[in-house]
Write an enzyme that holds these catalytic residues in place. Structure first.
Site, PDB file in Angstrom:
ATOM      1  N   SER A 347      -1.232  -9.712   0.938  1.00  0.00           N
ATOM      2  CA  SER A 347      -1.290  -9.168   2.025  1.00  0.00           C
ATOM      3  C   SER A 347       0.186  -9.699   2.799  1.00  0.00           C
ATOM      4  O   SER A 347       1.039  -9.212   2.236  1.00  0.00           O
ATOM      5  CB  SER A 347      -2.337  -9.769   2.851  1.00  0.00           C
ATOM      6  OG  SER A 347      -2.505  -9.186   4.047  1.00  0.00           O
ATOM      7  N   LYS A 372      -2.409  -5.429  -2.038  1.00  0.00           N
ATOM      8  CA  LYS A 372      -2.975  -4.834  -0.817  1.00  0.00           C
ATOM      9  C   LYS A 372      -1.868  -4.597   0.029  1.00  0.00           C
ATOM     10  O   LYS A 372      -1.308  -5.274   0.867  1.00  0.00           O
ATOM     11  CB  LYS A 372      -3.680  -6.249  -0.304  1.00  0.00           C
ATOM     12  CG  LYS A 372      -4.516  -5.978   1.052  1.00  0.00           C
ATOM     13  CD  LYS A 372      -5.463  -4.878   0.801  1.00  0.00           C
ATOM     14  CE  LYS A 372      -6.241  -4.472   2.078  1.00  0.00           C
ATOM     15  NZ  LYS A 372      -5.649  -3.970   3.055  1.00  0.00           N
TER      16      LYS A 372
END
Length: 446
Positions: A347, A372
């Site tokens: 992330s 991600k």
């Protein structure tokens, strides 16, 4: 690639303003430090106004369901809604799904979200939303663990993985280490446990206890921990002096464990302290850092970069917003820099690693990151529950979509390379160690 420009920052502010102070810390990751891999979230506290079907038969439970439906309708990044008619689903659900109790309504909302086939768009009961909101505030009452799915550590098929243990916290004092697997919490198996549920069970009143079943390598043990208020310091640093390495004799090692609201300032302070010790080069360790506050990641990139694109944000229509460094916040744009990553890097960590790599600001070592590449926004519902909804995706400065792929490092690390600062320094000092990296060649970009 043609880049279309629009101000998605305004879009995020419109759907997620906290009505507090307008600062960028409204962008949030899932709580308990950084408990869920690969989540960049925008927190929304205030509920929006919803237009409901004109029907006197609508109950309070129907209206709550409609709040959830409408939040997804407005914000979900895939306007095909996984190939289904979102309006038709609403009408069918109101006719056919039982919503006589709050539990039935929650079940109907979860069933609706499951049709999107997006594991990151999910429903949060009130206590889970409360847990999420607390996770980036700098302190928690719990056992001092950041947790994630075990696949992010070693491919284990079940349980909850320990990402980091807060220094001085109950878990660290009990010898719980990154990579350990939590098999049970208070005798309840974590095999199929929702990660939010696991985090909620780990937290609790100060002074209360929690019983954990921990697998560490081949052995399993039970540990009873007493919860306490744990300060989440996102940065650990130290100076490593390498004999005979000339210009690289003093290396500043900075371990960034999460992107909470203190992260950028903590990195800035670590750099200043290391410079006071005549450090001339830096290593930024993002291994097992599963993300956090989006703007903290942007600010940390600006610390190391004086110019260049940091990340492209793409909304549901495919347009872009561009976050760039302009030199205003830069304090370390010239010193040699290495970034360490692994499968637990996710992330906001991937945004930072991708920015430093694509701008050739740093040499990236390790293994492909988690992958991600999507962003969630959190919407509060009227009863205190909420939704985490995927609202956008991002690309690295080289227009790489890292979703399910990850940031690819420039070079691998030795398999035995340690994750702590003491081990890092030892490996650099001992040229005969299997984990050794040549300190002189460490920062070479070719």
């Amino acid at each position: 690639m043609i880049v279309m420009h629009c101000n998605i920052s305004r879009f995020y502010q419109a759907i997620s303003a906290l009505h507090q102070d307008g600062r960028s810390k409204h962008f949030m990751s899932v709580g308990f430090g950084h408990m869920v891999l690969g989540m960049v979230l925008v927190m929304s506290i205030s509920a929006a106004s919803y237009t409901t079907p004109s029907s006197s038969a609508l109950t309070e439970e129907n209206l709550l369901f409609l709040e959830a439906w409408r939040a997804v309708d407005r914000a979900y990044y895939d306007k095909s809604f996984n190939g289904q008619s979102w309006f038709r689903y609403r009408e069918n659900a109101l006719r056919n799904e039982p919503m006589n109790t709050r539990e039935e309504t929650y079940a109907a909302i979860k069933k609706m979200l499951s049709t999107l086939d997006d594991p990151f768009t999910r429903f949060l009961e009130p206590e889970k939303l409360k847990s999420l909101k607390s996770g980036t505030q700098g302190a928690l009452t719990g056992v001092g663990l950041s947790i994630g799915y075990p696949m992010a550590i070693n491919g284990s098929p079940s349980g909850v993985a320990v990402m980091t243990a807060t220094p001085g916290g109950p878990a660290e004092k009990a010898g719980i280490l990154p990579g350990d697997i939590i098999l049970a919490i208070d005798n309840r198996s974590t095999e199929d446990m929702d990660i939010y549920d696991a985090a909620e069970r780990l937290q609790g009143p100060e002074g209360s206890s929690v019983d954990l079943s921990i697998r560490s390598g081949p052995s399993t043990r039970h540990v009873v921990l007493t919860r306490q208020t744990v300060t989440l310091n996102p940065v650990r640093s130290r100076m490593c002096e390498i004999p005979g390495a000339k210009d690289s004799s003093k290396i500043g090692y900075i371990k960034l464990t999460t992107f909470n609201q203190n992260a950028a300032e903590s990195v800035r302070e670590a750099i200043k302290t290391l410079r006071d010790n005549n450090v001339k080069s830096f290593v930024l360790d993002l291994r097992n850092n599963s993300g956090g506050l989006f703007p903290e990641g942007i600010q940390i990139a600006k610390i190391w970069m004086d110019k260049g694109v940091i990340v492209y944000i793409c909304d549901s229509q495919g347009v872009r917003d561009i976050y760039e460094a302009d030199g205003a916040d830069t304090i370390a744009a010239s010193e040699p820099l290495v970034v360490l990553v692994n499968k637990g890097t996710a992330s906001a960590s991937e945004i930072l690693a991708g920015a430093l790599k694509d701008n050739k600001r740093a040499v990236v070592y390790g293994e492909p990151t988690y992958g991600k590449g999507k962003i969630q926004s959190v919407f509060g519902l009227s009863d205190g529950s909420g939704l985490a909804v995927t609202v956008a995706r991002y690309e690295t400065p080289a227009h790489t979509d890292i979703d399910k792929v990850g940031v690819i490092p420039d070079r691998p690390l030795p398999a035995s390379f340690p994750t702590d600062e003491d081990g890092f320094c030892s490996c650099l000092r001992d040229s005969t160690a299997p984990c050794n990296l040549n300190a002189v060649q460490l920062f070479a970009k070719s």
